[in-house]
Design a protein around this motif. Structure first.
Motif, PDB file in Angstrom:
ATOM      1  N   GLY A  83       7.459  -1.768   1.549  1.00  0.00           N
ATOM      2  CA  GLY A  83       7.390  -0.862   2.686  1.00  0.00           C
ATOM      3  C   GLY A  83       6.332  -1.256   3.698  1.00  0.00           C
ATOM      4  O   GLY A  83       5.779  -2.368   3.645  1.00  0.00           O
ATOM      5  N   GLN A  84       6.019  -0.338   4.607  1.00  0.00           N
ATOM      6  CA  GLN A  84       5.037  -0.579   5.669  1.00  0.00           C
ATOM      7  C   GLN A  84       4.284   0.704   5.956  1.00  0.00           C
ATOM      8  O   GLN A  84       4.853   1.791   5.927  1.00  0.00           O
ATOM      9  N   VAL A  85       3.009   0.550   6.256  1.00  0.00           N
ATOM     10  CA  VAL A  85       2.143   1.694   6.559  1.00  0.00           C
ATOM     11  C   VAL A  85       1.359   1.395   7.824  1.00  0.00           C
ATOM     12  O   VAL A  85       0.822   0.299   7.980  1.00  0.00           O
ATOM     13  N   LYS A  86       1.311   2.363   8.737  1.00  0.00           N
ATOM     14  CA  LYS A  86       0.468   2.219   9.919  1.00  0.00           C
ATOM     15  C   LYS A  86      -0.752   3.112   9.749  1.00  0.00           C
ATOM     16  O   LYS A  86      -0.668   4.229   9.225  1.00  0.00           O
ATOM     17  N   VAL A  87      -1.890   2.603  10.178  1.00  0.00           N
ATOM     18  CA  VAL A  87      -3.151   3.336  10.107  1.00  0.00           C
ATOM     19  C   VAL A  87      -3.646   3.527  11.531  1.00  0.00           C
ATOM     20  O   VAL A  87      -3.734   2.561  12.298  1.00  0.00           O
ATOM     21  N   PHE A  88      -3.945   4.767  11.909  1.00  0.00           N
ATOM     22  CA  PHE A  88      -4.371   5.033  13.279  1.00  0.00           C
ATOM     23  C   PHE A  88      -5.382   6.165  13.311  1.00  0.00           C
ATOM     24  O   PHE A  88      -5.549   6.916  12.339  1.00  0.00           O
ATOM     25  N   ILE A  89      -6.093   6.245  14.418  1.00  0.00           N
ATOM     26  CA  ILE A  89      -7.022   7.342  14.655  1.00  0.00           C
ATOM     27  C   ILE A  89      -6.594   8.050  15.932  1.00  0.00           C
ATOM     28  O   ILE A  89      -5.841   7.510  16.739  1.00  0.00           O
TER      29      ILE A  89
END
Length: 227
Positions: free
Chosen positions: A53-59
């Protein structure tokens, strides 16, 4: 410079192998597409290893705009800043597609790295590079205009999620304009305008499967020209 890059790649490979061994007996958790792994303000000491899968990390930046920090793919880890001792998450992690993760308690991760002799030479260098990269991303949010941020985001997506095709790089995941607006920190209508401009300039295309094709060299040259 080349030697430094090769050393960094070797360290990342060693870290990945060490984590693979550590997570063999760890339970897996499946995260649905668009579901959060954790959100800003959560409190835990887990580090995550991506099996698929894929995960995005953001603020969230001022005015609730999203600032994409990173996109992680199989073999990557994320959530390491829980080891800083701050007590709460400063970022949000969301699955971009159905994702299978293994959870590693922070203390267990550090024990494994120390046992494998990777803590000082490996993990510290890895974290320094990661933090420096994220600082540059955040700096771009305040110093670079929206079109340039979109271009740089497309280049990052091509490098992270792309597969080489003749004369371009094909981004394997479908990325919507809404997702791009979150990553870039601007509105969806503005993203649509910028994307059309980049298409008209021949810097990006869409194939029959609605996958994005990025002409990396041409796009990088265009961004340098308008900087």
């Amino acid at each position: 410079m080349i030697q430094a890059v090769l050393q960094s790649d070797r360290i990342k490979q060693q870290l990945r192998y060490s984590l693979q061994q550590e997570t063999l007996d760890s339970p897996t958790v499946t995260i649905a597409r668009n579901a959060q792994v954790y959100k800003c303000g959560d409190s835990d000491d887990l580090v995550y290893y991506i099996e698929s899968g894929q995960v995005k990390v953001f603020i969230h930046a001022p005015e609730e705009r999203g600032c994409l920090l990173a996109i992680h793919t199989p073999g990557d880890i994320f959530g390491e800043l829980c080891l800083s001792g701050s007590g709460t998450r400063l970022e949000t992690a969301t699955a971009m597609q159905e994702t299978v993760l293994r959870q590693i308690p922070g203390s267990r991760l550090l024990e494994r790295l120390c046992r494998d002799g990777l803590f000082v030479v490996g993990f510290v260098q890895y974290m320094a590079e990661k933090i420096a990269y994220q600082q540059q991303v955040i700096a771009n949010l305040t110093t670079v205009d929206s079109e340039q941020r979109l271009g740089k985001t497309l280049l990052r997506l091509a490098q992270t999620l792309g597969k080489k095709a003749p004369h371009s790089t094909r981004i394997e995941s479908r990325i919507t304009h809404e997702e791009l607006s979150e990553m870039v920190g601007t509105t969806r209508p503005r993203i649509s305008v910028f994307m059309q401009r980049l298409k008209n300039l021949g810097l990006i295309e869409t194939d029959a499967d609605h996958r994005l094709l990025v002409k990396e060299k041409k796009l990088a040259a265009y961004l340098a020209q308008i900087a």
